[in-house]
Scaffold this motif. Structure first.
Motif, PDB file in Angstrom:
ATOM      1  N   GLU A 125       0.838  -1.194   0.000  1.00 28.46           N
ATOM      2  CA  GLU A 125       0.000   0.000   0.000  1.00 28.46           C
ATOM      3  C   GLU A 125       0.877   1.249   0.000  1.00 28.46           C
ATOM      4  OE1 GLU A 125      -2.719  -0.243   3.275  1.00 28.46           O
ATOM      5  OE2 GLU A 125      -3.471  -2.182   2.606  1.00 28.46           O
ATOM      6  N   GLU A 126       1.937   1.237   0.814  1.00 33.34           N
ATOM      7  CA  GLU A 126       2.851   2.370   0.865  1.00 33.34           C
ATOM      8  C   GLU A 126       3.513   2.584  -0.491  1.00 33.34           C
ATOM      9  OE1 GLU A 126       6.939   3.651   3.177  1.00 33.34           O
ATOM     10  OE2 GLU A 126       5.605   2.200   4.120  1.00 33.34           O
ATOM     11  N   ARG A 127       3.897   1.482  -1.122  1.00 27.21           N
ATOM     12  CA  ARG A 127       4.524   1.566  -2.446  1.00 27.21           C
ATOM     13  C   ARG A 127       3.552   2.169  -3.458  1.00 27.21           C
ATOM     14  NH1 ARG A 127       7.710  -3.463  -4.799  1.00 27.21           N
ATOM     15  NH2 ARG A 127       9.539  -2.206  -5.126  1.00 27.21           N
ATOM     16  N   ALA A 128       2.275   1.770  -3.404  1.00 24.82           N
ATOM     17  CA  ALA A 128       1.271   2.315  -4.322  1.00 24.82           C
ATOM     18  C   ALA A 128       1.078   3.809  -4.082  1.00 24.82           C
ATOM     19  CB  ALA A 128      -0.048   1.569  -4.157  1.00 24.82           C
ATOM     20  N   GLN A 135       3.802  10.096  -9.598  1.00 22.71           N
ATOM     21  CA  GLN A 135       3.105  10.383 -10.849  1.00 22.71           C
ATOM     22  C   GLN A 135       2.530  11.805 -10.820  1.00 22.71           C
ATOM     23  OE1 GLN A 135       2.920   8.621 -13.726  1.00 22.71           O
ATOM     24  NE2 GLN A 135       1.965  10.473 -14.509  1.00 22.71           N
ATOM     25  N   ARG A 136       1.930  12.187  -9.686  1.00 24.76           N
ATOM     26  CA  ARG A 136       1.375  13.539  -9.558  1.00 24.76           C
ATOM     27  C   ARG A 136       2.483  14.586  -9.644  1.00 24.76           C
ATOM     28  NH1 ARG A 136      -3.872  14.645  -6.584  1.00 24.76           N
ATOM     29  NH2 ARG A 136      -2.807  16.622  -6.637  1.00 24.76           N
ATOM     30  N   ALA A 142       5.331  18.683 -15.520  1.00 27.19           N
ATOM     31  CA  ALA A 142       4.969  18.848 -16.933  1.00 27.19           C
ATOM     32  C   ALA A 142       4.139  20.111 -17.131  1.00 27.19           C
ATOM     33  CB  ALA A 142       4.201  17.620 -17.417  1.00 27.19           C
ATOM     34  N   ILE A 143       3.224  20.386 -16.225  1.00 26.63           N
ATOM     35  CA  ILE A 143       2.397  21.597 -16.316  1.00 26.63           C
ATOM     36  C   ILE A 143       3.275  22.836 -16.159  1.00 26.63           C
ATOM     37  CG2 ILE A 143       0.609  22.934 -15.132  1.00 26.63           C
ATOM     38  CD1 ILE A 143      -0.754  20.199 -14.522  1.00 26.63           C
ATOM     39  N   MET A 144       4.177  22.791 -15.175  1.00 24.89           N
ATOM     40  CA  MET A 144       5.053  23.944 -14.936  1.00 24.89           C
ATOM     41  C   MET A 144       5.971  24.181 -16.132  1.00 24.89           C
ATOM     42  SD  MET A 144       4.019  25.198 -12.217  1.00 24.89           S
ATOM     43  CE  MET A 144       5.245  26.452 -11.987  1.00 24.89           C
ATOM     44  N   ALA A 145       6.464  23.113 -16.731  1.00 17.50           N
ATOM     45  CA  ALA A 145       7.317  23.280 -17.913  1.00 17.50           C
ATOM     46  C   ALA A 145       6.539  23.921 -19.040  1.00 17.50           C
ATOM     47  CB  ALA A 145       7.878  21.928 -18.341  1.00 17.50           C
TER      48      ALA A 145
END
Length: 158
Positions: A125-128, A135-136, A142-145
């Protein structure tokens, strides 16, 4: 007339030794725990009667790893008779059934084996959660770039 195979000859035919390692103690523990439910098991036969044949099967596998069991079958009965003392030797059909099970176990795809070190559910669960956070984070980067590339924009123009 072809000569019968030499039961004392090495099982491999090339000049290099096969490269494999088997933890025989772990394997024998596996068979001791499961022999009673194996197709070769005969009720009333203690595990110690299977051990010499199991060891023979592992030796044959290690010495001829590049060959299939079918390729070795013509020479195996003579090798078995020569390698195992008569008092502890099983009948060949019974021994062959054990050898086939050992080879099937050793040749099983790794995907069927359980992981060597299973992770507890809490760690999974911790790994997930960490994967989701990473990912976030990459989405934000990506948005900032994209913003930096286009220059500042107003999100709420009035």
């Amino acid at each position: 007339m072809p000569r019968p195979p030499d039961p004392f000859a090495h099982a491999w035919t090339d000049t290099t030794m096969p490269c494999a390692v088997i933890d025989i103690q772990s394997e024998l523990r596996f068979w001791e725990e499961t022999y009673a439910c194996q197709p070769f098991h005969r009720p009333g036969t203690p595990f110690r009667y299977y051990v010499p044949t199991l060891k023979f099967a592992y030796d044959a596998y290690l010495l001829s790893r590049r060959c299939s069991l079918q390729q070795l079958l013509p020479a195996l009965p003579a090798r078995y008779d020569a390698a195992i003392v008569r008092g502890i030797r099983l009948d060949w059909p019974w021994a062959l059934a054990i050898i086939e099970r050992v080879w099937a176990r050793l040749n099983a795809p790794l995907e069927e084996d359980p992981p060597l070190f299973a992770l507890p559910a809490a760690l999974l669960e911790e790994r997930a959660l960490l994967d989701h956070a990473m990912q976030r984070r990459s989405d934000v980067h990506a948005i900032m770039a994209n913003v930096n590339e286009k220059g500042p924009t107003r999100l709420n123009p009035r």
